[in-house]
Design a protein around this motif. Structure first.
Motif, PDB file in Angstrom:
ATOM      1  N   THR A  81     -31.833 -53.065 -35.196  1.00  0.00           N
ATOM      2  CA  THR A  81     -32.888 -53.207 -36.218  1.00  0.00           C
ATOM      3  C   THR A  81     -33.655 -51.902 -36.389  1.00  0.00           C
TER       4      THR A  81
ATOM      5  N   GLY B 293     -32.558 -49.040 -35.713  1.00  0.00           N
ATOM      6  CA  GLY B 293     -31.642 -48.086 -36.383  1.00  0.00           C
ATOM      7  C   GLY B 293     -31.627 -48.293 -37.872  1.00  0.00           C
ATOM      8  N   VAL B 294     -31.496 -49.505 -38.281  1.00  0.00           N
ATOM      9  CA  VAL B 294     -31.473 -49.791 -39.728  1.00  0.00           C
ATOM     10  C   VAL B 294     -32.766 -49.304 -40.394  1.00  0.00           C
ATOM     11  N   LEU B 295     -33.887 -49.514 -39.710  1.00  0.00           N
ATOM     12  CA  LEU B 295     -35.163 -49.208 -40.354  1.00  0.00           C
ATOM     13  C   LEU B 295     -35.509 -47.727 -40.325  1.00  0.00           C
ATOM     14  N   THR B 296     -35.052 -47.029 -39.324  1.00  0.00           N
ATOM     15  CA  THR B 296     -35.546 -45.669 -39.163  1.00  0.00           C
ATOM     16  C   THR B 296     -34.548 -44.601 -39.578  1.00  0.00           C
ATOM     17  N   ARG B 297     -33.291 -44.850 -39.417  1.00  0.00           N
ATOM     18  CA  ARG B 297     -32.336 -43.771 -39.732  1.00  0.00           C
ATOM     19  C   ARG B 297     -32.157 -43.627 -41.237  1.00  0.00           C
ATOM     20  N   ARG B 298     -31.910 -42.381 -41.676  1.00  0.00           N
ATOM     21  CA  ARG B 298     -31.821 -42.170 -43.140  1.00  0.00           C
ATOM     22  C   ARG B 298     -30.374 -42.117 -43.621  1.00  0.00           C
TER      23      ARG B 298
ATOM     24  N   ILE C 271     -26.857 -46.340 -40.747  1.00  0.00           N
ATOM     25  CA  ILE C 271     -27.427 -47.660 -41.032  1.00  0.00           C
ATOM     26  C   ILE C 271     -26.344 -48.717 -40.946  1.00  0.00           C
TER      27      ILE C 271
END
Lengths: 102, 737
Positions: A21, A23-28, A33
């Motif tokens: 989660t 990772g999904v929210l923070t990585r660009r 993602i």
């Protein structure tokens, strides 16, 4: 040595979910993602299998097979979209794509 | 042969002649159509005049004579062509046949106890339901029916007898004219319609003849239609007559709504039961007045007489037949025919008498100074018709018909005589260029001499008996008055004066004839002089049919003959006369009128023969009066100003102004209002309706702003919301438990 119990599995699953989660929210990068989404799905799988074993119910395992299949399809479609996106926008950075903004 | 049952044939003979002439005459005529339209000789006459520098243009006669042939031939005359021979036998022959049948029928009628014969051929206009004045349901029907009674007997004898003589005369007079068949076709058609008029047994059929003779009058006045003045005169006659005809139609319909029938016999029967309108001017008086308006048109009474002098543009036989002897008496005939109605309307009779007297003196005064020989006679005709109407107005119907009868002889004679003079003068109509023609055209002179004596009222000749009876009736009848008598007497003096002025200027004194015309003066052919002689004989004898009672009481044939028609009135007048009983007074009045006539003749002789300087000095001394008379009291100009320009053109302008201001104004106003309301509506739309729509959208925009900022387009922020939502959801479950 302590036996591995269902709780351990659940903790592992929760950890994976959390990592995914975040990772999904923070990585660009969209590739990352997508990978994080895989992590979340696998957290769900572990959860399902842990309960399947705990409850002696084969349904959880069957469901896991479906989830894996789904994940594969999702990865294929996701990567396909990603490539088409890249061709048009020449970027894979999620924060640079805001076509749906009002 | 039973002529009485064949009276319906009488009008059909001339109709046959007319149909033959008008339908196939053109095909038989060897002349090309273009030359027919352009009667030769007219140009010649005008050329001749220009040559002499005359400004006179009042004549239209294209007849040539033997000496005229040198210029006549190049225009392609067909003198004596087979067609002309046929026409000149057929058309007068048809009228002669009518005359024979008329005489036969009248003789049979005279031998009958009940002098009234009605032949109804068929119902012509079948029943139309009609609400009458008193609410009963009448049926409007009209027969194709013929009525022979003493009145129509007199009329058919005059129409066919005089008509035949004039036909014979026309053969000679028109011999060199193109359109010979056309002329005789119209003339026969006229005789047909005139006979229909006098033989009809109801008002509707009478109106058929009435309009038909009007049509023929129009066609024959405009016979030389390539001349503008002739065409104009024809149109004038037609239009002026229409005004009177409107009155006639209205009068007939009003009468019908009162009595429910148009047959003369039944109308008289119904009217016999109605009371006379002695005090109020009621509906009977109105009907009588309307009928009289019709008579003023046809019989050329003031104010509708103006067409008759202009009608002299037609050939002279036409002037004699239509505009002197027969057609113009139709109004007098119609009023006499409606005597039952008029006797019930004394107020209308007063109007009739005044109009008649006024017309008589007005026309006579104009006739005093006219120089065109035919115009003098035209005004004389109007004046004599005024006498007849005066007689009608004082209730002496039989005297009116008697004067109509004698006048037909001497006026036809005078017109035909003037035609003979014009013929001799190569188309000259101006009396100032005549004079001393007595010995050159002796027959014409002699017959016109008799005619002039007759019209002047010299005892022993026709005009005396009828005119004197009119004056006596005007004086003595309860409907007459001394003022009307004075007007009539003055007119009698004027009549004698202008007729003998005409005679002196034409036949006596010094010759003022242009030399080249003088060389060609010649007596007319026999076909013209024989009718003149017959008419002259008639002018002498016609009056003896009814001599004054103070001479002898045995010779009132005419009065007794007509008594059944004017029955009640005749008895009334007789009783009236008996009560007056002033034979010495009648002798006195007779002496006065004869003296006046002789004085008129004498003055004319002095003025225009012995001392021509007197009229000139009178002219110089009274220039205003003379000019007014010469210009016919300016009545044509007044009519032109009031009616032609004032009513028609002015009215047209008024209507135009009404159109452009009121009608167009209303349209423009409607347009302006539409535009204004459209502008207002647009403003409303723009600011109110659109404003409300925009306001609502603006409000939505403002209110949606906080929500909008959540929608970043960033996938991850959406994901964050989802996670947060899930956490809240789970949190609620966990904490809430």
């Amino acid at each position: 040595m302590q036996p591995i119990t269902t709780v351990h599995y659940l903790v592992l699953s929760a950890a994976l979910l959390l990592i995914g989660t975040i990772g999904v929210l923070t990585r660009r990068n969209i590739v990352i993602i997508l990978m994080s989404i895989e992590l979340i799905l696998n957290a769900v799988n572990i959860n399902l299998i842990a309960f399947s074993q705990y409850l002696h119910n084969i349904g959880g395992q069957i469901f896991t097979i479906f989830v894996i299949t789904d994940a594969v399809a999702e990865a294929a479609v996701g990567l396909g979209i990603l490539i088409a996106l890249f061709r048009n926008k020449e970027t894979v950075q999620a924060d640079q794509i805001d076509l749906l903004k009002w | 042969m039973n002529f009485l049952d064949y009276i319906w044939l009488i009008p059909l003979f001339p109709l046959f002649g007319a149909a033959l002439m008008l339908l196939i005459g053109k095909k038989l005529d060897p002349q090309p159509a273009s030359e027919v339209a352009l009667a030769p000789g007219v140009e010649h006459v005008h050329d001749e005049h220009d040559h002499h520098g005359h400004s006179h243009n009042g004549h239209s006669h294209s007849h040539g004579h033997d000496h005229d042939h040198d210029h006549g031939h190049e225009h392609g005359h067909h003198h004596g062509s087979p067609l002309k021979k046929l026409v000149s036998l057929l058309c007068p022959g048809m009228v002669l046949l009518s005359f024979i049948f008329s005489v036969g029928a009248v003789l049979e009628l005279a031998s009958k106890e009940q002098r009234l014969h009605q032949v109804i051929q068929f119902t012509w206009l079948a029943g139309l339901p009609f609400h009458m004045a008193d609410g009963r349901l009448g049926t409007f029907t009209a027969d194709w029916g013929f009525l022979l009674d003493p009145l129509s007997a007199v009329m058919i004898l005059v129409v066919t007898g005089i008509g035949f003589l004039i036909h014979v005369y026309s053969v000679g007079y028109m011999a060199h004219d193109n359109g010979f068949y056309r002329f005789f076709g119209y003339l026969n058609l006229f005789v047909f319609f005139m006979l229909m008029l006098v033989l009809a047994n109801n008002y509707v059929l009478l109106f058929v003849g009435w309009e038909g003779v009007g049509l023929c009058s129009y066609l024959l006045i405009g016979f030389y239609f390539h001349k503008k003045s002739a065409g104009d005169a024809g149109k004038k006659a037609f239009i002026v007559n229409r005004i009177g005809d409107a009155g006639f139609v209205l009068g007939t319909l009003l009468l019908f709504s009162l009595v429910g029938t148009t047959r003369f016999v039944d109308v008289n029967k119904a009217l016999a039961e109605m009371p006379a309108e002695t005090i109020e001017f009621g509906v009977l008086s109105a009907a009588a007045l309307l009928l009289f308006i019709g008579a003023t048109g046809k019989s050329a009474q003031f104010p509708l007489y103006v067409w008759l002098p202009d009608a002299m543009e037609g050939p002279t036989p036409v002037s004699a037949l239509i505009h002197a002897a027969t057609m113009v008496t139709a109004g007098v005939y119609m009023v006499a025919r409606s005597n039952a109605l008029f006797s019930l309307a004394p107020h209308t009779l007063t109007i009739v008498a005044v109009v008649g007297a006024f017309t008589a003196i007005l026309a006579a005064s104009i006739g005093l100074v006219q120089n065109d020989i035919k115009r003098v006679l035209a005004y004389s005709t109007v004046s004599q018709l005024g006498y007849m109407v005066l007689a009608l107005g004082v209730g002496a119907y039989w005297v009116a018909v008697f004067h109509l009868f004698t006048h037909a002889f001497f006026k036809a004679l005078l017109f035909l005589g003037s035609g003979s003079v014009i013929h001799a003068m190569s188309g000259e109509q101006d009396m100032r260029r005549m004079g001393a023609l007595k010995d050159k055209i002796p027959t014409t002179h002699f017959t016109m001499f008799i005619g002039s004596l007759a019209i002047a009222g010299i005892p022993g000749l026709a005009g005396f008996f009828s005119k004197d009876e009119i004056l006596w009736q005007t004086f003595s009848s309860p409907l007459g008055s001394k003022a009307l008598y004075a007007v009539g007497l003055t007119t009698a003096g004027m009549t004698a004066f202008y007729m003998w002025r005409l005679m002196n200027m034409t036949f006596y004194g010094k010759s003022r004839v242009a030399p080249d015309v003088a060389a060609k003066i010649h007596e007319s052919p026999a076909s013209m002089t024989i009718p003149l002689q017959v008419l002259a004989l008639g002018s002498v004898l016609a009056g003896w049919l009814s001599v004054p009672k103070i001479w002898t009481d045995k010779l009132q044939l005419f009065e007794h003959w007509l008594a059944p028609v004017f029955g009640a009135e005749g008895a009334h007048a007789a009783a009236e006369e008996a009560s007056h009983g002033a034979a010495s007074l009648e002798w006195l009045l007779m002496g006065v009128s004869v003296t006046i006539a002789v004085i008129g003749i004498y003055i004319a002789r002095v003025f225009y023969n012995d001392k021509p300087e007197i009229p000139e000095s009178l002219e110089a001394r009274l220039p205003g009066l003379h000019r007014s008379l010469l210009n016919k009291w300016y009545l044509d100009e007044i009519y032109d100003f009031l009616f032609v320009n004032g009513l028609c053109k002015g009215g047209g302008r008024l209507l135009g102004a009404f159109d452009s201001n009121v009608i167009d104004g209303a349209v423009n106003g409607a347009g302006w209002i539409t535009r204004f309301s459209a502008t207002a509506s647009m403003w409303w739309d723009t600011w109110i309706i659109d404003g409300a729509v925009r306001l609502s959208s603006f409000l939505v925009k403002i209110l949606s702003y906080p929500v909008r900022i959540l929608q970043t387009g960033q996938v991850q922020s959406y994901a964050l919301f989802i996670v947060m939502g899930a956490i809240v959801f789970f949190g609620y479950y966990m904490v809430g438990r």
